[in-house]
Design an enzyme around this catalytic site. Structure first.
Site, short mmCIF file in Angstrom:
data_model
loop_
_atom_site.label_atom_id
_atom_site.label_comp_id
_atom_site.label_asym_id
_atom_site.label_seq_id
_atom_site.Cartn_x
_atom_site.Cartn_y
_atom_site.Cartn_z
N ALA A 240 16.24 -43.80 28.56
CA ALA A 240 14.68 -43.96 28.20
C ALA A 240 14.02 -43.15 29.46
O ALA A 240 13.77 -42.22 29.74
CB ALA A 240 14.34 -45.72 28.17
N ARG A 241 13.93 -43.88 30.08
CA ARG A 241 13.45 -43.97 32.25
C ARG A 241 14.57 -44.65 32.97
O ARG A 241 14.50 -45.76 32.70
CB ARG A 241 11.80 -44.24 31.86
N ASP A 265 20.66 -40.61 31.26
CA ASP A 265 20.18 -39.50 30.85
C ASP A 265 19.02 -39.19 31.96
O ASP A 265 18.33 -37.92 31.54
CB ASP A 265 20.00 -39.13 29.82
N GLU A 270 13.46 -35.54 39.09
CA GLU A 270 14.55 -35.02 37.75
C GLU A 270 13.80 -33.50 38.97
O GLU A 270 12.79 -33.45 39.08
CB GLU A 270 14.26 -35.10 36.47
N HIS A 289 18.50 -35.31 31.51
CA HIS A 289 17.70 -35.51 31.03
C HIS A 289 17.54 -34.48 29.56
O HIS A 289 16.60 -33.65 29.04
CB HIS A 289 16.96 -35.62 31.10
#
Length: 325
Positions: A240-241, A265, A270, A289
């Protein structure tokens, strides 16, 4: 109408270009090696992937009518300010749920099967995997307790697949009473609770998988207290985050082996800094991601976006608008 695309994924760009050639809509792709604001200041629509759409950027685009997010998460967009400026914000809430759910199981299986692939040691010169003695034996998903945090579209897709694996599924969601019509089996879960029951169900979970949006309520939802409640044999998966989990608490929990491992992920920055201490741990796995980026998802995302563009051209509200009020 100028549409500026803040897009980096090559396949996504190609799919947008293919779709563009079949319509009367033209899209400019932002050049990453040039200053951003001069390229977007006259845009009426911005396609956003991972950029922050803050007040400064919004004020720099006086003609802006729509910010179209290329995924479901809109936490990087100042939605309140967009609403104040009469700018629509839209996402693609259904397009990549299956892709993300499948990636969730990739991460679960990677952790549970104790797969550790060292490209220098685990693969021979012929490209075949070299047998090694594992430092611990993996386990099956069959019969294990999966806790899903966030039973939206993606969470339901994860639950559906978990039942196919023979798992016992518990879900935590913000408004559980809205999902009980027709019985919990409709959502492929065995137990469904509100967020107030999180501390009660965490100790029972073998795997905790996060599928809730990032907002003021969910930031640092999983902190030291919550991680300490988990089994030492349990795994944490986050597609998700990253900030839904406390960074410091996760690092401490993994270092001290309070949980068996984690697979994300998403990351706090990022791309992730390769020197980050989390990335030095054997019991932490990171993918860049990419959970929602498949050909099928990109096709669906592009179709939804162009539908919204056409509605804006006709003076209509985007179908997937997320503004409130």
């Amino acid at each position: 109408m100028k549409i500026a695309a803040l897009v980096q994924n090559v396949e996504f760009k190609q799919r947008i270009e293919e779709k563009m050639r079949k319509t009367n809509i033209f899209i400019d792709f932002i050049k990453n090696d040039e200053p951003l604001i001069p390229q977007i200041m006259d845009a009426e629509i911005i396609i956003n992937s991972f950029n922050k759409i803050d007040r400064n950027l919004i004020d720099s685009c006086p003609k802006l009518k729509l910010v179209q997010q290329s995924g479901i998460g809109v936490d990087g967009i100042d939605i309140d300010y967009c609403t104040e400026k009469d700018i629509y914000v839209a996402n693609v809430p259904l397009a990549n749920a299956i892709s993300v759910a499948e990636h969730t199981f990739l991460l679960m299986l990677y952790l549970c099967k104790n797969i550790k692939l060292d490209p220098l040691q685990s693969v021979s010169s012929t490209g075949r995997f070299v047998r090694r003695e594992p430092d611990k034996i993996g386990f099956e998903l069959q019969g294990k307790n999966l806790l899903i945090i966030g039973l939206g579209v993606t969470g339901i897709e994860v639950a559906k697949r978990a039942k196919a694996f023979g798992m016992k599924v518990t879900a935590i969601t913000k408004h559980p009473f809205t999902k009980t019509v027709g019985g919990d089996k409709k959502y492929f879960v065995d137990y469904l609770y509100g967020i107030d029951k999180l501390v009660d169900v965490l100790p029972k979970a073998d795997i905790v998988s996060i599928h809730t949006p990032l907002n003021q309520e969910t930031e640092n939802m999983i902190g030291k207290k919550e991680l300490d409640l988990m089994k030492k044999s349990a795994y944490l998966v986050n597609v998700a985050r990253a900030p839904i989990v406390s960074r410091e608490a996760l690092l401490g929990s993994l270092v001290n082996k309070n949980i068996a491992g984690a697979a994300f992920d998403v990351f706090w920055e990022e791309p992730a800094d390769t020197d980050d201490p989390l990335l030095k741990l054997e019991n932490f796995v990171l993918t860049p991601h990419l959970a929602g980026w498949t050909y099928e998802a990109i096709d669906s995302i592009t179709d939804i976006m162009f539908m919204n563009f056409e509605r804006i051209l006709r003076g209509q509200i985007p179908m997937t608008m997320v503004n409130k009020g």
